[in-house]
Write a protein that holds these residues in place. Structure first.
Motif, PDB file in Angstrom:
ATOM      1  N   LEU A  14       0.106  -1.615  -8.033  1.00 15.51           N
ATOM      2  CA  LEU A  14       1.411  -0.997  -7.746  1.00 15.51           C
ATOM      3  C   LEU A  14       1.662   0.167  -8.704  1.00 15.51           C
ATOM      4  CD1 LEU A  14       3.503  -4.189  -6.954  1.00 15.51           C
ATOM      5  CD2 LEU A  14       3.169  -2.244  -5.412  1.00 15.51           C
ATOM      6  N   TYR A  15       1.319  -0.020  -9.982  1.00 16.46           N
ATOM      7  CA  TYR A  15       1.477   1.095 -10.928  1.00 16.46           C
ATOM      8  C   TYR A  15       0.608   2.285 -10.504  1.00 16.46           C
ATOM      9  CZ  TYR A  15       4.341  -1.170 -14.492  1.00 16.46           C
ATOM     10  OH  TYR A  15       5.385  -1.757 -15.170  1.00 16.46           O
ATOM     11  N   GLN A  16      -0.621   1.988 -10.058  1.00 18.47           N
ATOM     12  CA  GLN A  16      -1.507   3.090  -9.631  1.00 18.47           C
ATOM     13  C   GLN A  16      -0.926   3.801  -8.409  1.00 18.47           C
ATOM     14  OE1 GLN A  16      -5.131   0.705  -9.244  1.00 18.47           O
ATOM     15  NE2 GLN A  16      -6.011   1.815 -10.976  1.00 18.47           N
ATOM     16  N   ALA A  17      -0.414   3.012  -7.457  1.00 16.57           N
ATOM     17  CA  ALA A  17       0.160   3.605  -6.252  1.00 16.57           C
ATOM     18  C   ALA A  17       1.394   4.439  -6.602  1.00 16.57           C
ATOM     19  CB  ALA A  17       0.527   2.505  -5.252  1.00 16.57           C
ATOM     20  N   ASP A  18       2.199   3.921  -7.501  1.00 17.14           N
ATOM     21  CA  ASP A  18       3.403   4.622  -7.963  1.00 17.14           C
ATOM     22  C   ASP A  18       3.006   5.976  -8.563  1.00 17.14           C
ATOM     23  OD1 ASP A  18       5.245   5.235 -10.377  1.00 17.14           O
ATOM     24  OD2 ASP A  18       6.429   3.767  -9.275  1.00 17.14           O
ATOM     25  N   TRP A  19       1.930   5.971  -9.330  1.00 18.45           N
ATOM     26  CA  TRP A  19       1.415   7.197  -9.957  1.00 18.45           C
ATOM     27  C   TRP A  19       1.027   8.216  -8.885  1.00 18.45           C
ATOM     28  CZ3 TRP A  19       2.059   7.579 -15.040  1.00 18.45           C
ATOM     29  CH2 TRP A  19       1.401   8.573 -15.739  1.00 18.45           C
ATOM     30  N   LEU A  20       0.391   7.712  -7.814  1.00 21.78           N
ATOM     31  CA  LEU A  20      -0.032   8.616  -6.727  1.00 21.78           C
ATOM     32  C   LEU A  20       1.182   9.257  -6.050  1.00 21.78           C
ATOM     33  CD1 LEU A  20      -2.920   6.638  -4.960  1.00 21.78           C
ATOM     34  CD2 LEU A  20      -3.104   8.428  -6.678  1.00 21.78           C
ATOM     35  N   ILE A  21       2.256   8.478  -5.921  1.00 20.59           N
ATOM     36  CA  ILE A  21       3.472   9.018  -5.293  1.00 20.59           C
ATOM     37  C   ILE A  21       4.078  10.098  -6.189  1.00 20.59           C
ATOM     38  CG2 ILE A  21       5.848   8.450  -4.631  1.00 20.59           C
ATOM     39  CD1 ILE A  21       4.750   5.624  -3.895  1.00 20.59           C
ATOM     40  N   ARG A  22       4.100   9.833  -7.485  1.00 23.00           N
ATOM     41  CA  ARG A  22       4.813  10.764  -8.383  1.00 23.00           C
ATOM     42  C   ARG A  22       4.010  12.001  -8.732  1.00 23.00           C
ATOM     43  NH1 ARG A  22       6.758   8.393 -13.471  1.00 23.00           N
ATOM     44  NH2 ARG A  22       5.054   6.906 -13.364  1.00 23.00           N
ATOM     45  N   PHE A  23       2.699  11.859  -8.857  1.00 21.60           N
ATOM     46  CA  PHE A  23       1.935  12.995  -9.390  1.00 21.60           C
ATOM     47  C   PHE A  23       0.833  13.517  -8.476  1.00 21.60           C
ATOM     48  CE2 PHE A  23       3.332  10.475 -13.139  1.00 21.60           C
ATOM     49  CZ  PHE A  23       4.264  11.388 -13.594  1.00 21.60           C
ATOM     50  N   TYR A  24       0.546  12.819  -7.369  1.00 20.08           N
ATOM     51  CA  TYR A  24      -0.598  13.236  -6.543  1.00 20.08           C
ATOM     52  C   TYR A  24      -0.209  13.588  -5.110  1.00 20.08           C
ATOM     53  CZ  TYR A  24      -3.746  11.974 -10.293  1.00 20.08           C
ATOM     54  OH  TYR A  24      -4.412  11.940 -11.504  1.00 20.08           O
ATOM     55  N   GLY A  25       1.095  13.612  -4.813  1.00 18.05           N
ATOM     56  CA  GLY A  25       1.521  14.065  -3.491  1.00 18.05           C
ATOM     57  C   GLY A  25       1.294  13.082  -2.363  1.00 18.05           C
ATOM     58  N   PHE A  26       1.025  11.824  -2.679  1.00 20.01           N
ATOM     59  CA  PHE A  26       0.868  10.817  -1.609  1.00 20.01           C
ATOM     60  C   PHE A  26       2.242  10.313  -1.189  1.00 20.01           C
ATOM     61  CE2 PHE A  26      -3.377  10.738  -3.241  1.00 20.01           C
ATOM     62  CZ  PHE A  26      -4.187  10.221  -2.250  1.00 20.01           C
ATOM     63  N   ASP A  27       2.360   9.929   0.098  1.00 23.67           N
ATOM     64  CA  ASP A  27       3.579   9.216   0.470  1.00 23.67           C
ATOM     65  C   ASP A  27       3.226   7.744   0.722  1.00 23.67           C
ATOM     66  OD1 ASP A  27       2.616   9.046   3.093  1.00 23.67           O
ATOM     67  OD2 ASP A  27       3.722  10.814   3.746  1.00 23.67           O
ATOM     68  N   VAL A  28       4.265   6.936   0.870  1.00 21.38           N
ATOM     69  CA  VAL A  28       4.030   5.485   0.938  1.00 21.38           C
ATOM     70  C   VAL A  28       3.156   5.105   2.151  1.00 21.38           C
ATOM     71  CG1 VAL A  28       5.135   3.210   1.102  1.00 21.38           C
ATOM     72  CG2 VAL A  28       6.121   4.982  -0.375  1.00 21.38           C
ATOM     73  N   PRO A  29       3.441   5.637   3.371  1.00 17.06           N
ATOM     74  CA  PRO A  29       2.587   5.232   4.503  1.00 17.06           C
ATOM     75  C   PRO A  29       1.112   5.571   4.273  1.00 17.06           C
ATOM     76  CG  PRO A  29       4.572   6.315   5.297  1.00 17.06           C
ATOM     77  CD  PRO A  29       4.570   6.468   3.805  1.00 17.06           C
ATOM     78  N   GLU A  30       0.838   6.724   3.651  1.00 16.94           N
ATOM     79  CA  GLU A  30      -0.571   7.069   3.382  1.00 16.94           C
ATOM     80  C   GLU A  30      -1.210   6.031   2.461  1.00 16.94           C
ATOM     81  OE1 GLU A  30      -1.243  11.796   3.218  1.00 16.94           O
ATOM     82  OE2 GLU A  30       0.153  10.974   1.772  1.00 16.94           O
ATOM     83  N   ILE A  31      -0.498   5.701   1.402  1.00 18.91           N
ATOM     84  CA  ILE A  31      -1.063   4.731   0.448  1.00 18.91           C
ATOM     85  C   ILE A  31      -1.297   3.392   1.136  1.00 18.91           C
ATOM     86  CG2 ILE A  31      -0.560   3.386  -1.627  1.00 18.91           C
ATOM     87  CD1 ILE A  31       0.915   5.892  -2.664  1.00 18.91           C
TER      88      ILE A  31
END
Ligand code: SF4
Length: 411
Positions: A283-300
């Motif tokens: 979850l921390y890794q996914a959160d990081w992707l949302i904040r700094f890598y331009g991913f949105d939740v459905p993609e993750i």
């Protein structure tokens, strides 16, 4: 009730604070203090690590003012019906402990939370008094993180932000229904109101270039929150959706995910086993992707299954393995936004790639040097001297990149 020594209170109230996931690494740290006497000189009770706004890792004294609580949140060891040893610091005791630890160089700041005693206002006022005394009476310049008690008066929140570097209000559960079931005295709307108030004050404190007067300082390290993972049935999709909404709605700096810790005598409404710690990590890794890598939740979540993240591989790799048609990317030409999607490449490495390729075409060895490790990157990129051929679509790729399962340590 027997009078507890300050040392015993410290042991009880630092242990009670360990469920507050404000730290990069919870738990205490052993400190050597040969030749000195006094509180915390051998155990380092309550000392944890956190990150300052400038990214430095700092040591904090992490304690509760008290673990008495009039609420009965089912998931919490400090709930009113729990049979734990209780303790309470006075305001002066917390101030003195903080100053003593600070002077001994054990800590660089204080994280202070509390069970709710008498009323939200009374409890918040006690927390504010500690902060005010440290700042005003003792000119304490260290880091201060205060928990906000939802439903406390707006004036108290305003004063808390005047003294504290960071404020946090726990959202607790990923869904309102979960909170209403497991923490009946807490109201989701009151938690959101407290967060919205903090956001309003943070907005007011943001300097406006056009304005002459400097705004009044308010919690310069912003606000954060904590969500408990695994105490209710919310899946990772629901958790990340809520986190994404909190980041945008309340300008949060950080959402902390805390794997639920079963309490021995807890109600049978709760799971008996904690969720795997790896779930919290993913979850921390996914959160990081949302904040700094331009991913949105459905993609993750497309990288996982049935609303849960893949525990075997990190969320960026999980996404890439399910989107192989988008790879390989040419590191000498691809946009930064697309490079952010390459497993194994972090933001700093990508910035260096973009800067370096202005001067010469990058070879695989250049990317390896910049990224520090090439195994995860190689199947997803092309470079001047490298093309992965069939590697990107190889059916065995996931097995090759998934780290081998580790034997859990018993100690
Ligand atoms: S309010 Fe709920 S979560 Fe907070 S200390 Fe009391 S019982 Fe625990």
């Amino acid at each position: 009730m027997a009078t507890l020594t300050l040392r015993r209170k410290l042991a009880v109230l630092s242990d009670a604070a360990k469920y507050d996931a404000s730290c990069a690494s919870s738990g205490s740290e052993k400190r050597s203090s040969a030749g000195t006497k006094g509180i915390g000189s051998t155990e380092g009770s309550g000392i944890c690590h956190s990150y300052a706004p400038d990214g430095r890792c700092i040591s904090l004294l992490k304690i509760l003012l008290t673990n008495f609580c009039v609420y009965d949140c089912v998931y919490c060891v400090n709930r009113s019906s729990s049979n734990v040893e209780r303790a309470r610091f006075s305001v002066d005791e917390v101030v003195r402990l903080t100053l003593d630890f600070y002077k001994r160089n054990y800590i660089e700041g204080l994280f202070l939370s509390s069970g709710i005693i008498r009323s939200p206002d009374y409890t918040m006022e006690q927390l504010v008094r500690v902060a005010r005394s440290l700042r005003q009476d003792h000119l304490f310049a260290g880091y201060l993180h205060l928990k906000v008690i939802p439903n406390a008066a707006p004036e108290l929140l305003a004063e808390a932000g005047r003294w504290a570097d960071r404020l946090s209000t726990n959202i607790e559960m990923p869904t309102d229904a979960g909170l209403e079931t497991l923490a009946p005295e807490k109201k989701p709307s009151e938690i959101r109101t407290a967060m919205a108030r903090l956001r309003g004050k943070l907005d007011e404190a943001t300097p406006d270039k056009a304005a002459r007067a400097k705004p009044e300082k308010f919690a310069p390290a912003g606000q954060s929150t904590q969500m408990i993972v695994g105490a209710d049935s919310a899946d990772d999709h629901a958790i990340l959706n809520r986190a994404a909404g909190l980041y945008t709605g309340y300008k949060l700096r950080r959402v902390y995910y805390s794997a639920f810790s079963p309490i021995p005598d807890a109600s049978s409404r709760l799971p008996l086993r904690p969720p795997p710690l790896m779930r919290e990590h993913r979850l921390y890794q996914a959160d990081w992707l949302i904040r700094f890598y331009g991913f949105d939740v459905p993609e993750i979540m497309a990288g996982g299954q049935d609303g849960l993240l893949d525990l075997a591989v990190d969320p960026k790799l999980a996404w890439a393995l399910k989107n192989r048609a988008r790879f390989p990317l040419d590191v000498n030409r691809a946009d930064r936004e697309m490079l952010l999607r390459v497993p194994g490449l972090g933001t700093k490495s990508i910035d260096r790639i973009v800067a370096t390729r202005r001067h010469h075409r990058l070879r695989l060895a250049d990317v390896a040097r910049i990224s520090g490790s090439i195994d995860k990157v190689r199947p997803f990129i092309e470079a001047a001297d490298w093309t992965p051929g069939g590697l990107t679509d190889d059916a065995r790729l996931r097995a090759r990149l998934a780290p081998p399962p580790e034997q859990m340590s018993l100690f």
